[in-house]
Design a protein around this motif. Structure first.
Motif, PDB file in Angstrom:
ATOM      1  N   VAL A 182      -3.891   4.200   5.917  1.00 14.46           N
ATOM      2  CA  VAL A 182      -5.348   4.148   5.744  1.00 14.46           C
ATOM      3  C   VAL A 182      -5.768   2.811   5.138  1.00 14.46           C
ATOM      4  O   VAL A 182      -6.700   2.153   5.623  1.00 14.46           O
ATOM      5  CB  VAL A 182      -5.833   5.313   4.862  1.00 14.46           C
ATOM      6  N   LEU A 183      -5.101   2.385   4.081  1.00 18.62           N
ATOM      7  CA  LEU A 183      -5.448   1.115   3.431  1.00 18.62           C
ATOM      8  C   LEU A 183      -5.165  -0.070   4.345  1.00 18.62           C
ATOM      9  O   LEU A 183      -5.955  -1.019   4.404  1.00 18.62           O
ATOM     10  CB  LEU A 183      -4.667   0.981   2.124  1.00 18.62           C
ATOM     11  N   GLU A 224       2.800  11.071   1.671  1.00 21.42           N
ATOM     12  CA  GLU A 224       1.560  10.540   1.108  1.00 21.42           C
ATOM     13  C   GLU A 224       1.551   9.017   1.135  1.00 21.42           C
ATOM     14  O   GLU A 224       0.513   8.388   1.394  1.00 21.42           O
ATOM     15  CB  GLU A 224       1.383  11.035  -0.332  1.00 21.42           C
ATOM     16  N   ALA A 269       0.831  -1.206   0.000  1.00 18.66           N
ATOM     17  CA  ALA A 269       0.000   0.000   0.000  1.00 18.66           C
ATOM     18  C   ALA A 269       0.863   1.252   0.000  1.00 18.66           C
ATOM     19  O   ALA A 269       0.576   2.218  -0.721  1.00 18.66           O
ATOM     20  CB  ALA A 269      -0.933  -0.009   1.211  1.00 18.66           C
ATOM     21  N   GLN A 270       1.924   1.235   0.809  1.00 18.57           N
ATOM     22  CA  GLN A 270       2.848   2.370   0.814  1.00 18.57           C
ATOM     23  C   GLN A 270       3.442   2.606  -0.560  1.00 18.57           C
ATOM     24  O   GLN A 270       3.529   3.745  -1.040  1.00 18.57           O
ATOM     25  CB  GLN A 270       3.985   2.110   1.799  1.00 18.57           C
ATOM     26  N   GLY A 275      -1.310   7.264   3.184  1.00 20.88           N
ATOM     27  CA  GLY A 275      -2.204   6.429   2.381  1.00 20.88           C
ATOM     28  C   GLY A 275      -2.029   4.952   2.690  1.00 20.88           C
ATOM     29  O   GLY A 275      -3.013   4.201   2.746  1.00 20.88           O
ATOM     30  N   SER A 284       1.994   6.678  -6.773  1.00 23.05           N
ATOM     31  CA  SER A 284       0.873   7.309  -7.479  1.00 23.05           C
ATOM     32  C   SER A 284       0.750   8.801  -7.186  1.00 23.05           C
ATOM     33  O   SER A 284       0.621   9.615  -8.103  1.00 23.05           O
ATOM     34  CB  SER A 284      -0.439   6.610  -7.115  1.00 23.05           C
ATOM     35  N   VAL A 290       0.596   3.857  -3.189  1.00 20.82           N
ATOM     36  CA  VAL A 290       0.170   5.235  -2.934  1.00 20.82           C
ATOM     37  C   VAL A 290       1.323   6.203  -3.157  1.00 20.82           C
ATOM     38  O   VAL A 290       1.157   7.265  -3.767  1.00 20.82           O
ATOM     39  CB  VAL A 290      -0.381   5.370  -1.503  1.00 20.82           C
TER      40      VAL A 290
END
Length: 211
Positions: A134-135, A127, A103-104, A131, A110, A107
């Motif tokens: 959160v995921l 970010e 996820a790191q 992010g 991106s 995100v």
């Protein structure tokens, strides 16, 4: 050529079929795999140090850096079964290492703009961290029913572990501890963040409570 995401997807499939499912079903297999990874990571660490360090003072520094992670990890390895159980440890592996790290990366690649900890890990972004959290939080809570505290603990300490071992690599002047896993580096490169996360989870449960 496969993209970074495709490579990680391939690693994920391999982890699930060869490691995670057997580790979930068998406590002995789980313990054996963890021992092998720690032993392999230890060998990689000292091979890297041996090839790049000459002075006794530097050897002492790397010995201390080694003791910081190996002593609590070996102790946790011998008590985790009676403290949190092997299925919880496998869940930690999935939540922190498979989901959290991926996820790191996704995100950060991106929408990552604000780089943090540049001297230790120049590709990490604010970010990506936020992010990724959160995921990871959503996955851990919805799929495994973990408490917010436990998810936060393994995520934060996983990030600390990643930066800790990145700092050592920077000091040694290497990109990976070995190339045993080809483009994914060595065993220690794969489990560095997980060791810190798993240690935090085990010792939190040992001294305070599992939840």
């Amino acid at each position: 050529m496969p993209t970074e995401f495709q490579k990680r997807a391939g690693v994920f499939v391999g982890l699930v079929t060869c490691l995670l499912l057997p580790m979930w079903r068998s406590e002995l297999y789980c313990y054996t795999v963890l021992c092998c990874f720690i032993l392999g990571g230890t060998l990689e660490y000292w091979t890297a140090v041996y090839s790049r360090v000459s002075s006794l003072q530097d050897w002492a520094v790397y010995l201390i850096l080694f003791m910081v992670w190996v002593l609590p990890t070996m102790a946790a390895l011998h008590i985790y079964g009676g403290v949190i159980g092997h299925t919880r440890l496998v869940e930690c592996l999935i939540i922190q290492l498979v989901v959290g790290d991926s996820a790191q990366l996704i995100v950060g690649r991106s929408i990552g703009r604000h780089h943090v900890c540049v001297k230790l890990s120049p590709k990490k972004t604010l970010e990506g961290y936020v992010g990724g959290f959160v995921l990871t939080f959503m996955y851990g809570a919805l799929v495994h029913g973990w408490s917010p505290l436990n998810i936060s603990v393994v995520y934060v300490f996983g990030c600390i572990g990643d930066l800790y071992f990145s700092g050592i690599k920077r000091r040694l002047g290497i990109k990976d501890y070995s190339r045993i896993l080809s483009s994914h580096g060595g065993l220690l490169d794969r489990i560095d963040s997980f060791m810190f996360a798993a240690n935090a989870l085990v010792w939190k449960a040992f001294f305070f409570s599992p939840e």
